[in-house]
Structure formats: C-alpha cells, structure tokens
Design a protein around this motif. Structure first.
Motif, short mmCIF file in Angstrom:
data_model
loop_
_atom_site.label_atom_id
_atom_site.label_comp_id
_atom_site.label_asym_id
_atom_site.label_seq_id
_atom_site.Cartn_x
_atom_site.Cartn_y
_atom_site.Cartn_z
N ASP A 243 -25.70 -29.13 46.77
CA ASP A 243 -25.44 -30.29 47.60
C ASP A 243 -24.00 -30.75 47.38
OD1 ASP A 243 -25.43 -31.81 45.17
OD2 ASP A 243 -27.61 -31.99 45.31
N ALA A 244 -23.66 -31.83 48.03
CA ALA A 244 -22.28 -32.33 47.93
C ALA A 244 -21.94 -32.83 46.54
CB ALA A 244 -22.07 -33.45 48.95
N ALA A 245 -22.94 -33.03 45.67
CA ALA A 245 -22.67 -33.56 44.33
C ALA A 245 -21.98 -32.55 43.44
CB ALA A 245 -23.98 -34.01 43.67
N SER A 246 -22.05 -31.25 43.77
CA SER A 246 -21.34 -30.20 43.05
C SER A 246 -21.58 -30.29 41.54
CB SER A 246 -19.86 -30.25 43.40
OG SER A 246 -19.17 -29.13 42.89
N ASP A 247 -20.47 -30.40 40.76
CA ASP A 247 -20.59 -30.36 39.30
C ASP A 247 -21.33 -31.58 38.77
OD1 ASP A 247 -20.01 -28.68 37.09
OD2 ASP A 247 -18.51 -30.12 36.40
N LEU A 248 -21.18 -32.73 39.43
CA LEU A 248 -21.90 -33.93 38.99
C LEU A 248 -23.39 -33.75 39.21
CD1 LEU A 248 -19.41 -36.59 40.37
CD2 LEU A 248 -19.81 -36.01 37.98
N GLY A 249 -23.77 -33.10 40.31
CA GLY A 249 -25.17 -32.79 40.54
C GLY A 249 -25.71 -31.84 39.49
N ARG A 250 -24.88 -30.89 39.09
CA ARG A 250 -25.29 -29.95 38.06
C ARG A 250 -25.54 -30.67 36.74
NH1 ARG A 250 -21.76 -25.24 35.22
NH2 ARG A 250 -20.53 -27.09 34.69
N MET A 251 -24.68 -31.62 36.37
CA MET A 251 -24.90 -32.38 35.14
C MET A 251 -26.17 -33.21 35.22
SD MET A 251 -21.11 -33.53 33.86
CE MET A 251 -20.63 -34.20 35.44
N ARG A 252 -26.47 -33.74 36.40
CA ARG A 252 -27.72 -34.47 36.58
C ARG A 252 -28.92 -33.57 36.28
NH1 ARG A 252 -28.90 -34.97 42.54
NH2 ARG A 252 -29.66 -32.87 42.08
N ARG A 253 -28.89 -32.34 36.80
CA ARG A 253 -30.00 -31.41 36.54
C ARG A 253 -30.03 -30.98 35.08
NH1 ARG A 253 -28.37 -30.30 41.66
NH2 ARG A 253 -26.74 -28.87 40.97
N GLN A 254 -28.87 -30.84 34.44
CA GLN A 254 -28.85 -30.51 33.01
C GLN A 254 -29.53 -31.61 32.21
OE1 GLN A 254 -24.70 -29.91 32.21
NE2 GLN A 254 -24.70 -27.80 32.90
N GLN A 255 -29.25 -32.85 32.55
CA GLN A 255 -29.86 -33.97 31.84
C GLN A 255 -31.37 -34.00 32.06
OE1 GLN A 255 -27.57 -37.14 33.53
NE2 GLN A 255 -25.80 -36.77 32.21
N GLN A 256 -31.79 -33.75 33.29
CA GLN A 256 -33.22 -33.67 33.58
C GLN A 256 -33.88 -32.56 32.76
OE1 GLN A 256 -34.20 -32.59 37.59
NE2 GLN A 256 -36.33 -33.24 37.43
#
Length: 488
Positions: A243-256
């Motif tokens: 999605d448009a979140a790119s690397d920030l979205g990836r960090m969100r999934r890492q935290q999850q």
C-alpha cells in the motif's frame, strides 16, 4: 515514498558486565535483552528455568562483536535497559531453493533491514519497542573506517547506511547521537535465524482483514487468519509494496508480528519441552551476534524478567516523522523525524515511562480503512459557488488526519452536485480510504494524476467523517499495545 554481515568476529567468552544496573530491593537485577523482539533463542529460551551450566554452554556459542569499543561522550544512562536490535541480510545462509521460493534473489548486502530500540522497564513489567525507519535522515558522528583506517567527519546518511560504513559501533553511535538514549546491549539477527526460529516455534498466527499481495517478496495472503511458517513470516515482515504506507507500513506489520510472536512463545509450551528446546537452540545460535557483555548472568536474569511480560505489557511505536520526503543531495529521499514529538518519545524512554496513556475503555467507533489518513495527500477544490466551502472541507480533512495542502482552490466546474474523489489508479486503496471519510462521494479514476488525490467538493457536502487505520501505527508516533494487534 520510493523504496528506499560484516565478517564474523572470533567467538570468545564474554567479560563480566562492567556496569550492572542497580535493581530495586527484592527484585532480580534488571539484565533483560529482547523478549519482545523476535523470540530468538537466547531471549525465549531463558524463561524455561534452564540451569546456569546449560546457559553457560549456550553463551559460548553466541558470536560476539565488540560493539562498544572505545566509545566516548555517550548519553547519560537512564533507568531500565535499552537494547539496539538490528536485522541484517544473511541471505547467503539460506539454500538456493528457499531463496527462489521466498524471493531472496540477489547478492547479500552489508546492511540493516530493521533497526529497533527495545526498552525494558526497571521493574521488568513493561517492554517498549521503537522502530527507527531505515531511510531516516541521520548525521553520523566523526569516526574511523574499520576496514581502511581512514578518518571520516560526520556527514548525512540514511540511517541503515551507518552499518555499511562502520558496522555495529557506528550504528550504535549514530542512534545514540540522534536519540540521546544510551544503548546498553546490542543484538544482531539475520534472515536465516529468523526463519528457523519461527519454524521451531510451530509458526506464528497473523490476521488480516484484506488481501496482502506483494510481488517483490511473493507474499500472498487472502483475508482471514493464517499460521505463518518461517519463510512466509519473512515475506510478511519484509513486504513494503502492499500500500501507500511503504516502509512505514512494513514497520507496522513487523510490530504486529512481534506481538504475535511474544504471544506464541508464551503459550506454545516449547520452553518446557527439552527436545524442542534443543531444536530452538540449534536453529538460532549460529546466526545471532551480541555484544561481549551479554552473557550467562544476563540470560538468567532475562529468564526471570520474561515471566512478568505479556502482549498486554508490551507497547510498539515508530519514531514520529515530520517530513515524509526530505530530499538530500547525494542521498535521495529520506524521512525527517519530527524533532519535538521524537524528543518527547525518547525522553520517555530515558525516564522509564510508558509511551502512551493506557486506555482500558473502548475507543470511539469509527470506520476502519486500509490506509491511514496521515499517509494520504489531498488537494481540495471547491466545485460550487459557495464561498469558503473549499477552506471548510480542507480544514475538516486536516483535522481528521489527512495531509491536505492547506491551500484549497476553485474547481474548473462550479456546479458539482456530488463530491468527487479523483485519484490515480495506482493509489486506489488511498482513494477508498479517503472516500470513506466523505460519505456519498464519487470515486473517479484519473490516470497519471500522481500520489496527490483531489477532492472536488460538491453541493452535497455536509461534513468529514472520522476514520481509523486498520492497523493504528502511523508516522505520527501512535503507540499500540501488543494485545491490541494480536489475533483475537
């Protein structure tokens, strides 16, 4: 936002810790290292009550790095324990078949894929994990190149480049310089270790309300609940083109994923099974590197501390971002931290305080959207003769978290009855999230429009509806607890 190991050091027995923290009376000394960070061997295994002799033998198998050699002018020590966790490439340790299956082609890089500060409170009742984007704008301290002996002055870099330039030591010095948080221990984990550990734990359960498909990593998950194997888990935490979140979205999934891994390690019983205990040991120790002071005593104290932690006592956030596309000559597009908000965050770590107020009551209901408003750029146009409508729409969208231009304009047509959300088809998920905040609006695809969506306010506009991100980690530094993101 555009997409943005050193040679093993000789293994040696660790020296006794030179600066042990002072524990509260009646508590075991707070020598904790990474419970919430991937449940990797030395972190997860210690809670099984393994004896000192066994842990001593494990300790000698951990590769060591002198991460704090000759460091001077460091920040003052705070309360609790701070561990810098970095995830490195290490794809050369993975077989060719798995590399093809999980899209790990290409040569391994001397780089850090993940950078996190893990803070363990002095009372060992809370773990706080702060993700530092790898594309963060950073300025290195003056340093000597460990390979050539050449002296370098401080200069701008992307944060993950500090490892390539000066290894663990320069990475630690750069992070301390940026955060004023003193790092007590250093842990380094690679792809192979991550995959094997997840597999030995029997997989980790992840939930998603929408399809997750990334052609770059091969991740392909339909909506629902999934138990990810090691390779799938690696795809999940590496994906940045969902999605448009790119690397920030990836960090969100890492935290999850970390929260889910904490939950799995606590509930699987693997730590009480001697056979599986040995499997986890073999899976991990060959690819973990730690600082020389992280030894047997630290492992024993870690095991005692882990018993007090759970998903509900872990919290996750990303350092607040002030500018998403801070372009630096010779470096490219970087993420510039919000100095005020980031300062408050790191002060909380130094003072051993929770990162956010805990809310036990349910949050106000709001429609869930795929892309957080803070990641969506919007230009507002007034499509009616009503003076001031554009300013009103812009202000309400901004108040709801959308990144408006704050300079609304008049549309070419001034007789628009129904509000329109115009968008480039490449940003269709952002468009749907924006339309959810404008009930009754019309979605209109415009090829070539680019990343900034347009809202053409029509006569039907009444007000902007509040929406919330499906996963509430966003550039503004939102904090979530582990029990808020694990599968229910």
């Amino acid at each position: 936002m555009p997409p943005p190991r050193p040679d093993a050091t000789p293994r040696r027995r660790p020296r006794p810790s030179r600066r042990p923290p002072r524990p509260p009376a009646g508590r075991p000394k707070p020598r904790w290292a990474v419970r919430a960070v991937t449940a990797l061997s030395v972190v997860v295994l210690a809670s099984a009550g393994i004896g000192h002799a066994v842990l001593t033998s494990l300790d000698t198998d951990i590769a060591r790095v002198d991460a704090f050699k000759d460091m001077k002018n460091r920040p003052r020590a705070g309360h609790g324990m701070n561990v810098l966790l970095v995830g490195t490439d290490g794809r050369d340790r993975i077989g060719e078949r798995e590399r093809r299956r999980y899209r790990l082609g290409g040569a391994p890089c001397r780089c850090t894929d993940t950078i996190m500060i893990v803070h363990i409170s002095a009372d060992r009742e809370r773990a706080s994990v702060v993700s530092l984007p790898r594309d963060s704008y950073a300025v290195t301290p003056a340093h000597t190149d460990p390979a050539t002996g050449e002296r370098h002055g401080g200069h701008p870099v992307k944060l993950n480049e500090a490892y390539a330039e000066g290894g663990p030591q320069l990475t630690i010095r750069t992070v301390e310089h940026m955060t004023r948080v003193k790092i007590d221990h250093y842990l380094e984990i690679d792809f192979a270790s991550f995959m094997k550990t997840v597999d030995v734990l029997g997989g980790v359960r992840i939930c998603t309300a929408r399809p997750l498909k990334d052609d770059h990593t091969g991740l392909d998950l339909p909506p629902g609940t999934h138990r990810l194997t090691g390779g799938q888990a690696l795809q999940y935490v590496r994906a940045r083109h969902l999605d448009a979140a790119s690397d920030l979205g990836r960090m969100r999934r890492q935290q999850q994923f970390l929260a889910a891994l904490v939950d799995r390690a606590a509930s699987s019983g693997v730590l009480l099974n001697p056979i599986r205990f040995r499997e986890v040991t073999r899976a991990v120790l060959g690819s973990v590197r730690a600082d020389e002071d992280f030894g047997t005593d630290e492992l024993l104290a870690l095991g005692r501390a882990m018993r007090n932690l759970s998903p509900s006592s872990s919290e996750f956030t990303t350092v607040p971002i002030g500018r998403m596309e801070h372009v630096v000559e010779g470096i490219g597009s970087t993420l510039k931290w919000d100095p005020a908000a980031a300062g408050r965050l790191f002060r909380a770590l130094r003072e051993d305080r929770p990162l956010a107020v805990r809310h036990d009551r349910p949050r106000p209901a709001a429609p869930a959207v795929e892309v957080a408003p803070q990641l969506i750029h919007v230009q507002v146009e007034n499509g009616t003769p009503t003076a001031g409508l554009g300013r009103r729409v812009d202000a309400q969208l901004a108040a709801a978290g959308f990144r408006t231009t704050r300079t609304p304009v008049n549309a070419a047509e001034r007789d628009v009855r129904r509000t329109v959300v115009a968008y480039d088809p490449r940003w269709d998920r952002s468009a749907k999230s924006l339309a959810a905040a404008l009930p009754g609006s019309e979605l209109r695809a415009v090829t070539g429009l680019g990343p900034t969506l347009r809202v053409i306010a029509g006569a039907d506009f009444r007000q902007v509806r509040a929406v919330r991100a499906e996963q509430p980690v966003q550039p503004g530094g939102t904090v979530v607890r582990g029990d808020e993101v694990v599968c229910r």
